[in-house]
Scaffold this motif. Structure first.
Motif, PDB file in Angstrom:
ATOM      1  N   ALA A  63      -1.634  11.592  48.997  1.00 27.38           N
ATOM      2  CA  ALA A  63      -2.426  12.164  47.912  1.00 27.38           C
ATOM      3  C   ALA A  63      -3.456  11.160  47.420  1.00 27.38           C
ATOM      4  CB  ALA A  63      -1.508  12.584  46.758  1.00 27.38           C
ATOM      5  N   TYR A  64      -4.471  11.669  46.729  1.00 21.46           N
ATOM      6  CA  TYR A  64      -5.440  10.786  46.099  1.00 21.46           C
ATOM      7  C   TYR A  64      -4.809  10.079  44.910  1.00 21.46           C
ATOM      8  CZ  TYR A  64      -8.953  13.671  48.529  1.00 21.46           C
ATOM      9  OH  TYR A  64      -9.688  14.340  49.466  1.00 21.46           O
ATOM     10  N   ARG A  65      -5.395   8.966  44.546  1.00 24.15           N
ATOM     11  CA  ARG A  65      -5.090   8.367  43.248  1.00 24.15           C
ATOM     12  C   ARG A  65      -6.007   9.026  42.227  1.00 24.15           C
ATOM     13  NH1 ARG A  65      -4.156   1.798  43.261  1.00 24.15           N
ATOM     14  NH2 ARG A  65      -1.908   1.906  43.487  1.00 24.15           N
ATOM     15  N   GLU A  66      -5.550  10.153  41.705  1.00 24.60           N
ATOM     16  CA  GLU A  66      -6.400  10.940  40.832  1.00 24.60           C
ATOM     17  C   GLU A  66      -6.511  10.301  39.447  1.00 24.60           C
ATOM     18  OE1 GLU A  66      -8.116  13.500  41.521  1.00 24.60           O
ATOM     19  OE2 GLU A  66      -7.269  14.455  43.286  1.00 24.60           O
ATOM     20  N   ASN A  67      -7.508  10.765  38.676  1.00 26.61           N
ATOM     21  CA  ASN A  67      -7.621  10.409  37.272  1.00 26.61           C
ATOM     22  C   ASN A  67      -6.487  11.111  36.532  1.00 26.61           C
ATOM     23  OD1 ASN A  67      -8.224  10.077  34.603  1.00 26.61           O
ATOM     24  ND2 ASN A  67     -10.368  10.712  34.776  1.00 26.61           N
ATOM     25  N   SER A  68      -5.456  10.369  36.138  1.00 29.82           N
ATOM     26  CA  SER A  68      -4.263  10.994  35.566  1.00 29.82           C
ATOM     27  C   SER A  68      -4.565  11.721  34.260  1.00 29.82           C
ATOM     28  CB  SER A  68      -3.171   9.937  35.340  1.00 29.82           C
ATOM     29  OG  SER A  68      -3.617   8.944  34.434  1.00 29.82           O
ATOM     30  N   GLU A  69      -5.613  11.308  33.549  1.00 28.45           N
ATOM     31  CA  GLU A  69      -5.951  11.977  32.295  1.00 28.45           C
ATOM     32  C   GLU A  69      -6.415  13.404  32.547  1.00 28.45           C
ATOM     33  OE1 GLU A  69      -8.778   9.655  30.219  1.00 28.45           O
ATOM     34  OE2 GLU A  69      -7.401   8.011  29.785  1.00 28.45           O
ATOM     35  N   ALA A  70      -6.940  13.668  33.737  1.00 28.25           N
ATOM     36  CA  ALA A  70      -7.419  15.013  34.048  1.00 28.25           C
ATOM     37  C   ALA A  70      -6.296  15.921  34.510  1.00 28.25           C
ATOM     38  CB  ALA A  70      -8.504  14.951  35.117  1.00 28.25           C
ATOM     39  N   GLN A  71      -5.194  15.367  34.939  1.00 26.82           N
ATOM     40  CA  GLN A  71      -4.086  16.174  35.433  1.00 26.82           C
ATOM     41  C   GLN A  71      -3.362  16.826  34.269  1.00 26.82           C
ATOM     42  OE1 GLN A  71      -2.745  12.721  38.008  1.00 26.82           O
ATOM     43  NE2 GLN A  71      -1.857  14.468  39.062  1.00 26.82           N
ATOM     44  N   ILE A  72      -3.253  18.138  34.319  1.00 26.58           N
ATOM     45  CA  ILE A  72      -2.717  18.884  33.191  1.00 26.58           C
ATOM     46  C   ILE A  72      -1.249  18.550  32.924  1.00 26.58           C
ATOM     47  CG2 ILE A  72      -2.105  21.243  32.456  1.00 26.58           C
ATOM     48  CD1 ILE A  72      -4.775  22.129  33.725  1.00 26.58           C
ATOM     49  N   LEU A  73      -0.479  18.330  33.975  1.00 26.52           N
ATOM     50  CA  LEU A  73       0.953  18.034  33.791  1.00 26.52           C
ATOM     51  C   LEU A  73       1.272  16.549  33.968  1.00 26.52           C
ATOM     52  CD1 LEU A  73       2.626  21.091  35.583  1.00 26.52           C
ATOM     53  CD2 LEU A  73       2.083  20.775  33.159  1.00 26.52           C
ATOM     54  N   SER A  74       0.265  15.710  33.840  1.00 24.83           N
ATOM     55  CA  SER A  74       0.480  14.272  34.002  1.00 24.83           C
ATOM     56  C   SER A  74       1.557  13.760  33.052  1.00 24.83           C
ATOM     57  CB  SER A  74      -0.827  13.525  33.732  1.00 24.83           C
ATOM     58  OG  SER A  74      -0.620  12.132  33.764  1.00 24.83           O
ATOM     59  N   GLY A  75       2.491  13.007  33.617  1.00 22.75           N
ATOM     60  CA  GLY A  75       3.544  12.391  32.812  1.00 22.75           C
ATOM     61  C   GLY A  75       4.640  13.337  32.364  1.00 22.75           C
ATOM     62  N   LYS A  76       4.579  14.606  32.797  1.00 20.08           N
ATOM     63  CA  LYS A  76       5.538  15.589  32.313  1.00 20.08           C
ATOM     64  C   LYS A  76       6.578  15.980  33.356  1.00 20.08           C
ATOM     65  CE  LYS A  76       5.516  16.606  28.091  1.00 20.08           C
ATOM     66  NZ  LYS A  76       6.777  16.536  27.338  1.00 20.08           N
ATOM     67  N   TYR A  77       6.413  15.600  34.591  1.00 18.74           N
ATOM     68  CA  TYR A  77       7.313  16.098  35.620  1.00 18.74           C
ATOM     69  C   TYR A  77       7.833  14.956  36.480  1.00 18.74           C
ATOM     70  CZ  TYR A  77       3.461  15.363  38.882  1.00 18.74           C
ATOM     71  OH  TYR A  77       2.469  14.789  39.627  1.00 18.74           O
ATOM     72  N   ARG A  78       8.938  15.240  37.128  1.00 23.20           N
ATOM     73  CA  ARG A  78       9.471  14.324  38.120  1.00 23.20           C
ATOM     74  C   ARG A  78      10.212  15.136  39.180  1.00 23.20           C
ATOM     75  NH1 ARG A  78      15.070  13.074  37.260  1.00 23.20           N
ATOM     76  NH2 ARG A  78      15.838  13.813  35.230  1.00 23.20           N
ATOM     77  N   VAL A  79      10.459  14.514  40.312  1.00 18.47           N
ATOM     78  CA  VAL A  79      11.152  15.170  41.421  1.00 18.47           C
ATOM     79  C   VAL A  79      12.582  14.649  41.476  1.00 18.47           C
ATOM     80  CG1 VAL A  79      11.162  15.587  43.899  1.00 18.47           C
ATOM     81  CG2 VAL A  79       8.984  15.339  42.682  1.00 18.47           C
ATOM     82  N   ALA A  80      13.537  15.559  41.544  1.00 20.72           N
ATOM     83  CA  ALA A  80      14.943  15.143  41.624  1.00 20.72           C
ATOM     84  C   ALA A  80      15.781  16.319  42.096  1.00 20.72           C
ATOM     85  CB  ALA A  80      15.445  14.649  40.272  1.00 20.72           C
ATOM     86  N   GLU A  81      16.827  16.016  42.832  1.00 19.50           N
ATOM     87  CA  GLU A  81      17.807  17.041  43.176  1.00 19.50           C
ATOM     88  C   GLU A  81      18.707  17.266  41.961  1.00 19.50           C
ATOM     89  OE1 GLU A  81      19.871  16.250  46.753  1.00 19.50           O
ATOM     90  OE2 GLU A  81      18.059  15.883  47.932  1.00 19.50           O
ATOM     91  N   PHE A  82      19.190  18.479  41.805  1.00 22.60           N
ATOM     92  CA  PHE A  82      20.028  18.778  40.648  1.00 22.60           C
ATOM     93  C   PHE A  82      20.943  19.946  40.963  1.00 22.60           C
ATOM     94  CE2 PHE A  82      15.820  20.729  40.048  1.00 22.60           C
ATOM     95  CZ  PHE A  82      16.152  22.081  39.997  1.00 22.60           C
ATOM     96  N   ASP A  83      22.020  20.013  40.207  1.00 23.87           N
ATOM     97  CA  ASP A  83      22.966  21.124  40.268  1.00 23.87           C
ATOM     98  C   ASP A  83      23.309  21.475  38.832  1.00 23.87           C
ATOM     99  OD1 ASP A  83      24.777  23.031  41.003  1.00 23.87           O
ATOM    100  OD2 ASP A  83      26.397  21.612  41.442  1.00 23.87           O
ATOM    101  N   LEU A  84      22.985  22.685  38.406  1.00 16.73           N
ATOM    102  CA  LEU A  84      23.141  23.070  37.008  1.00 16.73           C
ATOM    103  C   LEU A  84      24.311  24.032  36.850  1.00 16.73           C
ATOM    104  CD1 LEU A  84      19.381  23.695  36.146  1.00 16.73           C
ATOM    105  CD2 LEU A  84      20.731  21.659  35.635  1.00 16.73           C
ATOM    106  N   PRO A  85      25.473  23.543  36.417  1.00 20.81           N
ATOM    107  CA  PRO A  85      26.604  24.454  36.208  1.00 20.81           C
ATOM    108  C   PRO A  85      26.375  25.405  35.036  1.00 20.81           C
ATOM    109  CG  PRO A  85      27.137  22.236  35.460  1.00 20.81           C
ATOM    110  CD  PRO A  85      25.816  22.138  36.157  1.00 20.81           C
TER     111      PRO A  85
END
Length: 421
Positions: free
Chosen positions: A218-240
């Motif tokens: 991916a590009y090193r985008e301008n993070s200020e322009a990214q609408i979901l910047s700083g709000k998400y992460r990638v992880a496996e999960f299991d929700l009982p």
């Protein structure tokens, strides 16, 4: 005629098949693009020499002050890893050439050695590695220098800036006669375990934009322009235990996918569990496609883009029992500013956790952006209407929650205004 076997990542086989003026690959770490292109320069050098063609293979980078900064070691290792090539080449401390001396390698830094490149006789192939920082002037001077009949220019790079000279020339608008692909670690059949451990570690400790740049091309985008910047992460999960599931669908058109999501909420966190999407999905096939990929969708309320009531009606119906259906699908309510309200709602969660299998949603989370002023680089309030199909499906799925939050905020504003008087 004897045959030799060369192993390449499958995605590169079309790149090196047939005629082309330009061949290339861009992407993240661990994709095997550099080693593959190094190997193929040696294969082509062998083919030229056996055909009685004399010339040079130019291996260049933007900056190269010494051979230690060149691709020489990569080429040596590629040749030595292949017995029949190893037997065909003479390899010294500072040179690589075929034993019949018809083809040799030349290593050059483009920034300071462009003029000397012009004097190199018969450039058969110019391979430019780490090409992200190559200037437009360098490209303009290099291309006409590689002028032998049948000569080629090869380019490999890790993208960094959207709109860099290399990006514009070979990714956005590749010239005629180009065979250029994106190649990442997922395309490497021999991706080593040690790099997999490093990748997983980076996924945990780095912000997603940095991770995406290193591993996903991916590009090193301008993070200020990214609408979901700083709000998400990638992880496996299991929700009982969780609230939901919530399902949403955004209808596709000729170029856009019909996109569906399954979501869950727990502890003020939004979980993206499953995604499903396809371009050109026929109405008769939508229900089965979604049922096969979004567990439980046929048993729950599903909210879809209300702009296509005829599609909603079709997906809700079994057609007299000839196809599956999603019986509880309905059009979502929209209002002026609903897109902006939906974005505010998504950003109100503590975080958005995306399961690794939801790769298309992740791509949109990385690229859904506000417009940026072309001259100043300032981030504007307007939203770029692209990279948003799975995110729109998410807004639809959460429509009632967005409306509730909007109503609650509306009740709070007059009270504060009254207190301030």
């Amino acid at each position: 005629m004897s045959k030799a076997r060369i192993e390449l990542p499958p995605k590169l086989i079309p790149v090196f098949s047939g005629q082309a003026r330009y061949r290339g690959a861009h992407g993240g770490r661990g994709s095997a693009k550099t080693r593959s292109f190094a190997l193929m320069t040696a294969v082509r050098a062998y083919m030229f020499a056996e055909a009685g063609v004399s010339g040079v293979i130019l291996s260049g980078r933007e900056y190269m002050n010494s051979l230690e900064e060149s691709s020489m070691e990569e080429i040596k290792q590629a040749i030595r890893s292949t017995p029949w090539l190893d037997a065909y080449f003479d390899i010294g401390e500072k040179f690589i050439r075929t034993k019949n001396r018809r083809v040799s390698y030349v290593f050059c830094g483009l920034r300071h050695n462009l003029d000397s490149i012009k004097s190199k006789a018969r450039i058969l192939i110019a391979w430019i590695d780490e090409a992200e920082n190559v200037s437009e002037v360098a490209w303009q001077k290099l291309a006409p220098t590689v002028r032998e009949a049948g000569s080629e220019i090869w380019v490999t790079w890790n993208p960094e800036k959207d709109g860099s000279p290399t990006d514009k020339r070979y990714r956005k608008t590749p010239p005629p006669g180009s065979k250029i692909v994106e190649l990442n670690y997922t395309d490497n059949p021999w991706f080593p375990a040690v790099l997999e451990e490093e990748r997983l570690s980076d996924r945990e400790r780095l912000d997603d934009q940095t991770y995406a740049w290193i591993w996903d091309g991916a590009y090193r985008e301008n993070s200020e322009a990214q609408i979901l910047s700083g709000k998400y992460r990638v992880a496996e999960f299991d929700l009982p235990e969780f609230d939901g599931p919530y399902f949403g669908i955004d209808w596709g058109f000729s170029q856009d996918p019909t996109a569906g999501v399954r979501l869950a909420i727990q502890d003020q966190r939004l979980y993206v569990e499953y995604e499903a999407g396809k371009v050109g999905l026929e109405n008769d096939d939508i229900a089965k496609f979604m049922i096969d990929r979004l567990p439980g969708i046929e048993q729950h309320t599903v909210r879809a883009d209300s702009a296509r009531p005829e599609t909603i009606s079709h997906v809700k119906s079994t057609g007299g029992g000839i196809r599956p259906a999603i019986p509880r699908i309905e059009g979502v309510e929209k209002w002026k500013g609903s897109v902006e309200d939906g974005i505010a709602h998504l950003r109100s969660y503590k975080e958005i956790i995306i399961h690794p299998r939801c790769t298309k949603f992740l791509h949109e989370a990385r690229t859904y952006s506000y417009k940026v002023d072309r001259l100043t680089g300032d981030v504007l309030a307007d939203i770029v209407d692209k990279n948003n199909h799975y995110i729109d499906a998410t807004r639809y799925a959460l429509g009632p929650l967005i409306k509730q939050r909007n109503a609650a905020m509306g009740l709070m504003i007059p009270k504060r205004l009254l207190q301030g008087r």
